[in-house]
Design a protein around this motif. Structure first.
Motif, PDB file in Angstrom:
ATOM      1  N   UNK A 160       0.832  -1.206   0.000  1.00  0.00           N
ATOM      2  CA  UNK A 160       0.000   0.000   0.000  1.00  0.00           C
ATOM      3  C   UNK A 160       0.873   1.265   0.000  1.00  0.00           C
ATOM      4  N   UNK A 161       1.941   1.223   0.824  1.00  0.00           N
ATOM      5  CA  UNK A 161       2.844   2.382   0.870  1.00  0.00           C
ATOM      6  C   UNK A 161       3.534   2.586  -0.478  1.00  0.00           C
ATOM      7  N   UNK A 162       3.954   1.476  -1.104  1.00  0.00           N
ATOM      8  CA  UNK A 162       4.601   1.587  -2.421  1.00  0.00           C
ATOM      9  C   UNK A 162       3.636   2.161  -3.448  1.00  0.00           C
ATOM     10  N   UNK A 166       4.062   5.579  -5.394  1.00  0.00           N
ATOM     11  CA  UNK A 166       4.073   5.694  -6.862  1.00  0.00           C
ATOM     12  C   UNK A 166       3.075   6.753  -7.310  1.00  0.00           C
ATOM     13  N   UNK A 167       1.849   6.705  -6.718  1.00  0.00           N
ATOM     14  CA  UNK A 167       0.847   7.710  -7.076  1.00  0.00           C
ATOM     15  C   UNK A 167       1.330   9.119  -6.740  1.00  0.00           C
ATOM     16  N   UNK A 168       1.923   9.254  -5.538  1.00  0.00           N
ATOM     17  CA  UNK A 168       2.433  10.562  -5.138  1.00  0.00           C
ATOM     18  C   UNK A 168       3.564  11.016  -6.058  1.00  0.00           C
ATOM     19  N   UNK A 169       4.409  10.039  -6.455  1.00  0.00           N
ATOM     20  CA  UNK A 169       5.486  10.383  -7.372  1.00  0.00           C
ATOM     21  C   UNK A 169       4.937  10.856  -8.711  1.00  0.00           C
ATOM     22  N   UNK A 170       3.931  10.124  -9.223  1.00  0.00           N
ATOM     23  CA  UNK A 170       3.326  10.530 -10.486  1.00  0.00           C
ATOM     24  C   UNK A 170       2.685  11.914 -10.372  1.00  0.00           C
ATOM     25  N   UNK A 171       1.989  12.136  -9.212  1.00  0.00           N
ATOM     26  CA  UNK A 171       1.364  13.444  -9.015  1.00  0.00           C
ATOM     27  C   UNK A 171       2.416  14.548  -8.972  1.00  0.00           C
ATOM     28  N   UNK A 172       3.513  14.255  -8.221  1.00  0.00           N
ATOM     29  CA  UNK A 172       4.573  15.249  -8.129  1.00  0.00           C
ATOM     30  C   UNK A 172       5.235  15.484  -9.485  1.00  0.00           C
ATOM     31  N   UNK A 173       5.386  14.361 -10.255  1.00  0.00           N
ATOM     32  CA  UNK A 173       5.970  14.508 -11.597  1.00  0.00           C
ATOM     33  C   UNK A 173       5.087  15.384 -12.471  1.00  0.00           C
ATOM     34  N   UNK A 174       3.745  15.116 -12.407  1.00  0.00           N
ATOM     35  CA  UNK A 174       2.833  15.929 -13.201  1.00  0.00           C
ATOM     36  C   UNK A 174       2.868  17.383 -12.747  1.00  0.00           C
ATOM     37  N   UNK A 175       2.893  17.601 -11.422  1.00  0.00           N
ATOM     38  CA  UNK A 175       2.994  18.959 -10.929  1.00  0.00           C
ATOM     39  C   UNK A 175       4.310  19.609 -11.366  1.00  0.00           C
TER      40      UNK A 175
END
Length: 252
Positions: A160-162, A166-175
């Motif tokens: 779940x943490x991974x 990953x979702x947070x990383x994708x969000x940060x990448x998009x941001x």
């Protein structure tokens, strides 16, 4: 038996520490303390030893009585003495056998009792070991189950943490991409603003320079007109021509 050994150790210590009598090998010991320790030893001696000592004392008494009777019989008559000695020996042997049989019986009973105690202790130890083994197996099973549950929970939490990472990383990448795009757009706008400002400044400089040039030309024309006017005044030239030039200069 520990009390016996302890009392004996204290008696030895009292004798070793006692004050010696001059000119002799004797010593002075406290009678009360020694008697108390001897009473403790007497009370601590097991009753079985006392019974065995009674048996030995009885045997010795019988043997002594037989010997006394034999000696009296020998002094009375040798034949009767021989017969009495024989009978006494037989009685002594019989009594000795009885005493030995009784002692063997007591030893056998003590050994049987000890073996029974050892067997009971062994059985209790085996039962305790079995109970401990069952308890250990149950605790091990519970611990293994709990460990598996914790491992599964940890794996689920890790996954779940991974996934969240990953979702947070994708969000940060998009941001980050949006930020880069906004930064590029801002840079472009700033560059455009700088270019436009430079263009306007150049145009303004050109316009001012043109206006200054026109004003300079106007001033030069005015100065020339003034100079000519002054020259004509000095020369007393015709006034109408000066006025016409003045009007032309003003128009320019």
């Amino acid at each position: 038996m520990y009390r016996v050994f302890g009392a004996l150790d204290e008696l030895v210590a009292i004798v070793e520490e006692a004050r010696g009598v001059p000119m002799t090998a004797g010593c002075i010991v406290p009678r009360g303390d020694v008697l108390d320790l001897l009473d403790d030893v007497r009370e601590a001696i097991p009753s079985e030893l006392d019974d065995a000592q009674d048996v030995l004392d009885h045997r010795d008494k019988l043997v002594n009585d037989a010997r006394d009777s034999a000696e009296q019989t020998v002094s009375a008559a040798s034949a009767e003495a021989e017969s009495t000695i024989t009978n006494a020996r037989e009685d002594a042997d019989r009594m000795l056998r009885d005493a030995k049989a009784q002692a063997d019986r007591m030893v056998a009973e003590a050994k049987a009792h000890a073996e029974q105690l050892v067997g009971d202790a062994q059985a209790e130890a085996d039962r305790t070991v079995q109970n401990g083994q069952r308890e250990f197996e149950a605790m091990t099973a519970r611990a293994r189950t709990e460990a598996n549950r914790l491992i599964e929970s940890g794996n689920a939490a890790y996954e779940r943490a991974v996934s969240e990472g990953v979702e947070e990383q994708q969000r940060l990448v998009s941001q980050s991409e949006v930020v880069h795009a906004a930064q590029a757009e801002a840079n472009r706008v700033i560059d455009g603003a700088h270019a436009e400002s430079e263009r306007l400044r150049n145009e303004c400089d050109q316009y001012v320079d043109a206006k200054l040039a026109e004003f300079e030309e106007f001033l030069n024309g005015t100065l020339r007109s003034v100079h000519r006017g002054r020259q004509r005044l000095r020369d007393a030239g015709p006034a109408p021509q000066f006025a016409a030039e003045e009007r032309a200069a003003r128009r320019r």
